[in-house]
Design a protein around this motif. Structure first.
Motif: not given
Length: 250
Positions: A135, A199, A239, A242-243, A248-250
């Protein structure tokens, strides 16, 4: 982790081995001690490694240091992280570079670099670290009290190892922050799976079916997650996760 540690660094192969050990260390003290050996092998004396969000947000700027503590106090006291030219460079670039080749654009940056010279960073090398799962973006600053020539010689000789070193530091730091966040928030694997589903815009019913749990459990967990993550709904909670590096982000 076992108590065994790599032998003192005498070659690039030894250095690579030391770098590969970083992921297994438990504490910041262990990472700093190993990093000091690696930096000395590069022919340099000091280092600072920082990690910050990919958005450039620096209020939660975190770092590991291998230099005199006074420099960190001065850096934080002046809030130089907000104008640090090396952070700006790392956000937009991936290649290691001599610190002296990064242009300064303000009087504040000039004051920062003049002060750095008094604390073991007369010259140095800036090594960005970008990892797809991470991230955060990392920036490793390797310094010496000697002139530009020493830093340039070190960069030319050890560029690949420096990049590997910075990347290992970033991945260690990201994993450690994720671990701390999980402990602080008291989350388990089902919580993380539900955040992933949120998400993906899955409904509560879809999440329950895919994860094999009752809908009422999903509903109660989402209420708990939004409360713990200070989010208005499950999407915003995801969200926030994720931060924090929790998913994980997509």
């Amino acid at each position: 982790m076992e108590n065994e540690r790599p032998e003192p660094i005498g070659s690039s192969q030894d250095a690579s081995y030391h770098i590969s050990w970083i992921s297994g260390y438990e504490t910041e003290a262990e990472v700093e001690a190993a990093s000091t050996q690696i930096v000395e092998y590069f022919g340099l004396q000091s280092f600072v490694f920082g990690a910050f969000f990919r958005t450039g947000e620096r209020e939660n700027y975190r770092y590991l240091v291998g230099c005199v503590p006074e420099w960190c106090y001065l850096y934080n006291g002046n809030k130089w992280y907000a104008i640090d030219p090396f952070v700006d460079y790392a956000l937009k670039n991936a290649n290691p570079i001599l610190a002296s080749d990064i242009s300064l654009s303000s009087a504040g940056q000039e004051r920062m670099m003049a002060a750095a010279a008094d604390y073991g960073f007369r010259s140095g090398v800036v090594v960005p670290a970008h990892s797809a799962p991470a991230v955060r973006v990392g920036v490793l600053y390797l310094g010496t009290s000697e002139g530009r020539e020493r830093a340039q010689e070190s960069l030319l000789k050890h560029r690949s190892l420096m990049r590997a070193f910075a990347l290992e530091m970033l991945e260690w730091w990201d994993a450690k922050l994720r671990e701390h966040s999980l402990e602080d928030l008291d989350l388990d694997e089902l919580d993380l799976d539900l955040l992933v589903k949120a998400r993906e815009n899955a409904t509560r019913e879809e999440a329950a079916r895919e994860l094999g749990v009752p809908v009422w459990t999903v509903r109660a967990r989402y209420e708990r997650l939004t409360r713990k993550l200070h989010a208005p709904n499950k999407r915003h909670a995801a969200e926030k996760a994720v931060q924090l590096g929790l998913i994980k982000q997509k």
